[in-house]
Design a protein around this motif. Structure first.
Motif, PDB file in Angstrom:
ATOM      1  N   GLN A 196      24.978 -18.511 -76.925  1.00  0.00           N
ATOM      2  CA  GLN A 196      25.202 -18.400 -78.284  1.00  0.00           C
ATOM      3  C   GLN A 196      26.871 -18.438 -78.463  1.00  0.00           C
ATOM      4  N   THR A 197      27.575 -17.708 -77.660  1.00  0.00           N
ATOM      5  CA  THR A 197      29.071 -17.808 -77.499  1.00  0.00           C
ATOM      6  C   THR A 197      29.635 -18.845 -77.250  1.00  0.00           C
ATOM      7  N   LEU A 198      28.970 -19.796 -76.396  1.00  0.00           N
ATOM      8  CA  LEU A 198      29.698 -21.154 -76.162  1.00  0.00           C
ATOM      9  C   LEU A 198      29.193 -22.151 -77.244  1.00  0.00           C
ATOM     10  N   LEU A 199      28.053 -21.961 -77.783  1.00  0.00           N
ATOM     11  CA  LEU A 199      27.785 -22.922 -78.952  1.00  0.00           C
ATOM     12  C   LEU A 199      28.664 -22.588 -80.183  1.00  0.00           C
ATOM     13  N   LEU A 200      29.169 -21.348 -80.374  1.00  0.00           N
ATOM     14  CA  LEU A 200      29.992 -21.250 -81.329  1.00  0.00           C
ATOM     15  C   LEU A 200      31.459 -21.566 -81.282  1.00  0.00           C
ATOM     16  N   LYS A 201      31.849 -21.436 -80.069  1.00  0.00           N
ATOM     17  CA  LYS A 201      33.178 -21.773 -79.556  1.00  0.00           C
ATOM     18  C   LYS A 201      33.313 -23.365 -79.668  1.00  0.00           C
ATOM     19  N   ALA A 202      32.055 -24.321 -79.412  1.00  0.00           N
ATOM     20  CA  ALA A 202      32.163 -25.683 -79.403  1.00  0.00           C
ATOM     21  C   ALA A 202      32.037 -25.906 -80.916  1.00  0.00           C
ATOM     22  N   LYS A 203      31.699 -25.079 -81.811  1.00  0.00           N
ATOM     23  CA  LYS A 203      31.436 -25.421 -83.384  1.00  0.00           C
ATOM     24  C   LYS A 203      30.175 -26.281 -83.535  1.00  0.00           C
ATOM     25  N   ALA A 204      29.151 -25.704 -82.758  1.00  0.00           N
ATOM     26  CA  ALA A 204      27.791 -26.385 -82.753  1.00  0.00           C
ATOM     27  C   ALA A 204      27.061 -25.697 -83.870  1.00  0.00           C
ATOM     28  N   ALA A 205      26.170 -26.340 -84.846  1.00  0.00           N
ATOM     29  CA  ALA A 205      25.408 -25.536 -85.697  1.00  0.00           C
ATOM     30  C   ALA A 205      23.957 -25.097 -84.977  1.00  0.00           C
ATOM     31  N   ILE A 206      24.040 -23.576 -85.464  1.00  0.00           N
ATOM     32  CA  ILE A 206      22.872 -22.984 -84.669  1.00  0.00           C
ATOM     33  C   ILE A 206      22.146 -22.199 -85.855  1.00  0.00           C
ATOM     34  N   GLY A 207      22.328 -22.555 -87.233  1.00  0.00           N
ATOM     35  CA  GLY A 207      21.413 -22.387 -88.045  1.00  0.00           C
ATOM     36  C   GLY A 207      21.294 -23.175 -89.260  1.00  0.00           C
ATOM     37  N   SER A 208      20.242 -23.147 -90.309  1.00  0.00           N
ATOM     38  CA  SER A 208      20.362 -24.004 -91.195  1.00  0.00           C
ATOM     39  C   SER A 208      21.137 -24.002 -92.483  1.00  0.00           C
ATOM     40  N   GLN A 209      21.925 -22.678 -92.328  1.00  0.00           N
ATOM     41  CA  GLN A 209      22.820 -22.235 -93.522  1.00  0.00           C
ATOM     42  C   GLN A 209      24.262 -22.142 -92.851  1.00  0.00           C
ATOM     43  N   ASP A 210      24.636 -23.231 -92.012  1.00  0.00           N
ATOM     44  CA  ASP A 210      26.163 -22.907 -91.587  1.00  0.00           C
ATOM     45  C   ASP A 210      27.039 -22.885 -92.649  1.00  0.00           C
ATOM     46  N   ARG A 211      28.159 -22.339 -92.444  1.00  0.00           N
ATOM     47  CA  ARG A 211      28.986 -22.173 -93.747  1.00  0.00           C
ATOM     48  C   ARG A 211      30.025 -23.422 -93.610  1.00  0.00           C
ATOM     49  N   GLN A 212      30.332 -23.823 -92.231  1.00  0.00           N
ATOM     50  CA  GLN A 212      31.293 -24.696 -92.276  1.00  0.00           C
ATOM     51  C   GLN A 212      30.670 -26.412 -91.653  1.00  0.00           C
ATOM     52  N   GLU A 213      31.324 -27.123 -91.670  1.00  0.00           N
ATOM     53  CA  GLU A 213      30.720 -28.534 -91.371  1.00  0.00           C
ATOM     54  C   GLU A 213      30.971 -28.359 -89.767  1.00  0.00           C
ATOM     55  N   PRO A 214      29.789 -28.347 -88.994  1.00  0.00           N
ATOM     56  CA  PRO A 214      29.606 -28.231 -87.631  1.00  0.00           C
ATOM     57  C   PRO A 214      30.016 -29.690 -86.883  1.00  0.00           C
ATOM     58  N   ARG A 215      30.702 -29.341 -85.772  1.00  0.00           N
ATOM     59  CA  ARG A 215      31.023 -30.636 -84.775  1.00  0.00           C
ATOM     60  C   ARG A 215      29.802 -31.251 -84.302  1.00  0.00           C
ATOM     61  N   PHE A 216      28.791 -30.379 -84.016  1.00  0.00           N
ATOM     62  CA  PHE A 216      27.553 -30.703 -83.443  1.00  0.00           C
ATOM     63  C   PHE A 216      26.350 -30.478 -84.228  1.00  0.00           C
ATOM     64  N   PRO A 217      25.961 -31.088 -85.263  1.00  0.00           N
ATOM     65  CA  PRO A 217      24.897 -30.772 -86.006  1.00  0.00           C
ATOM     66  C   PRO A 217      23.533 -30.453 -85.329  1.00  0.00           C
ATOM     67  N   LEU A 218      22.578 -29.757 -85.669  1.00  0.00           N
ATOM     68  CA  LEU A 218      21.281 -29.719 -85.256  1.00  0.00           C
ATOM     69  C   LEU A 218      20.531 -30.690 -85.743  1.00  0.00           C
ATOM     70  N   LYS A 219      19.718 -31.327 -84.783  1.00  0.00           N
ATOM     71  CA  LYS A 219      18.751 -32.487 -85.260  1.00  0.00           C
ATOM     72  C   LYS A 219      17.556 -32.111 -85.239  1.00  0.00           C
ATOM     73  N   VAL A 220      16.944 -30.784 -85.481  1.00  0.00           N
ATOM     74  CA  VAL A 220      15.849 -30.192 -85.707  1.00  0.00           C
ATOM     75  C   VAL A 220      15.750 -29.394 -86.976  1.00  0.00           C
ATOM     76  N   LYS A 221      14.368 -29.118 -87.639  1.00  0.00           N
ATOM     77  CA  LYS A 221      14.300 -28.538 -88.860  1.00  0.00           C
ATOM     78  C   LYS A 221      14.814 -26.933 -88.630  1.00  0.00           C
ATOM     79  N   LYS A 222      14.331 -26.420 -87.580  1.00  0.00           N
ATOM     80  CA  LYS A 222      14.743 -24.973 -87.013  1.00  0.00           C
ATOM     81  C   LYS A 222      14.948 -24.730 -85.541  1.00  0.00           C
ATOM     82  N   TRP A 223      15.727 -23.923 -85.379  1.00  0.00           N
ATOM     83  CA  TRP A 223      16.440 -23.587 -83.805  1.00  0.00           C
ATOM     84  C   TRP A 223      16.269 -22.126 -83.829  1.00  0.00           C
ATOM     85  N   VAL A 224      15.403 -21.752 -82.835  1.00  0.00           N
ATOM     86  CA  VAL A 224      15.304 -20.247 -82.573  1.00  0.00           C
ATOM     87  C   VAL A 224      15.552 -19.989 -81.119  1.00  0.00           C
TER      88      VAL A 224
END
Length: 355
Positions: A196-224
């Protein structure tokens, strides 16, 4: 070439000691990521000792292997997050090993098939299964070698994928999955927290309501992501609380996991997975025999092949593919010729749920 078999062997029953556990603590990341940490085997943070554990070393090493494969001009898959997740130490270690591959390639000259590490073939094979079972499009060119059995066995569309022992896997950000897939991951607390720490540092989306435009968007409906010791089985209740629908079909993925589990526990795990999913569920497993590794690895490796447990635990084997056949499937060859017997050769197993 796919090899299909059915097996019916006597189950080797065993007893399981449940470890003492502590209640999980849920945290909501600043970007709204659905991550649960704490609970059994939690750590105080991502210290250096965490990185040196068997589980985290494996996670970082696998990510490094995927990173170097992605950077090849003839790579078998895309994984732009891998280098950011692996880190410099793991990349440097794998790069040193890669030099051996390059030197061997130069000596062997024009032998057919490109050289590849087993982690590359394992990743590509399981990618292909996931894309086939979830009916994600556009399909890769090599997906036809997998889809025939899906049509023959009547396996329908699966929208729920559960990766047990997920490590630093990045498939929800790199595979072209259709937008209806719900992706669940389970691993030990130190791995989940570090990832989780590394994903946030890489600016990867980890939720459906990310506040900023992610560098790496999720390609699934939901990630848990769920923090849990697999051998306590508490992850099943956590997954249900986080949205896994056990009356619907599930694709269970166990990539390099079983070799670390106690042999008497594996039949119980297979049985419970059968009970926690609906009609049409599929299981894909990568198998490594505990006796086939180096001495250092064998100290951590405990078990490998569940073939003789499958039918008794509610799973019918559909395909049983040796690693050497998977290499040929993707036009590759190993840089380290195997001197293992067929019984000890790493394999892939795909099974469907017996109703």
């Amino acid at each position: 070439m796919l090899v299909s078999h059915r097996y019916s062997h006597e189950l080797c029953a065993g007893r399981h000691q449940t470890r003492r556990t502590w209640g999980p603590v849920r945290i909501q990341a600043s970007t709204g990521g659905p991550v649960e940490t704490g609970g059994e085997n939690s750590r105080r943070g991502s210290s250096g000792s965490d990185r040196r554990s068997v589980f985290s070393r494996t996670a970082f090493g696998c990510a490094a292997g995927r990173a170097l494969e992605f950077e090849r001009p003839d790579s078998l898959f895309k994984d732009p997050l891998a280098r950011l997740l692996a880190g410099k130490e793991a990349i440097d270690g794998f790069t040193a090993r890669k030099r051996i591959l390059d030197e061997k390639k130069e000596k062997e000259g024009s032998a057919p098939g490109r050289l590849a590490y087993s982690i590359v073939i394992r990743t590509k094979f399981i990618d292909t299964i996931i894309l086939a079972v979830t009916r994600s499009y556009p399909p890769p060119p090599d997906i036809s070698v997998i889809t025939d059995w899906l049509e023959d066995t009547g396996v329908g569309l699966i929208n729920q994928v559960v990766l047990l022992g997920s490590g630093l896997d990045a498939r929800p950000w790199r595979l072209d999955l259709h937008d209806g897939v719900h992706w669940f991951e389970v691993d030990r607390s130190e791995v989940v927290t570090e990832k989780q720490t590394l994903l946030l540092k890489a600016k990867a989306a980890i939720g459906s309501q990310d506040r900023q435009e992610p560098r790496f968007p999720l390609k699934v409906k939901k990630w848990v992501a769920v923090s849990s010791d697999i051998e306590t089985l508490s992850f099943l209740h956590k997954l249900e609380r986080r949205g896994l629908v056990v009356t619907e079909p599930v694709l269970w993925v166990m990539e390099g996991l079983l070799v670390y589990l106690e042999p008497e526990f594996v039949p119980r795990l297979l049985r419970v997975l059968n009970e926690r999913c609906g009609f049409g569920s599929v299981l894909v497993v990568s198998l490594i025999m505990a006796t086939s590794g180096s001495l250092r690895r064998r100290k951590a490796w405990k078990w490998g092949c569940p073939k003789n447990h499958m039918d008794e635990c509610g799973w019918e084997i559909v395909t049983w593919i040796p690693m050497s056949a998977a290499y040929k499937m993707f036009g590759c060859r190993s840089f380290r010729p195997s001197n293992l017997t067929p019984e000890k050769e790493p394999k892939f197993l795909v099974a469907r749920r017996i109703e």
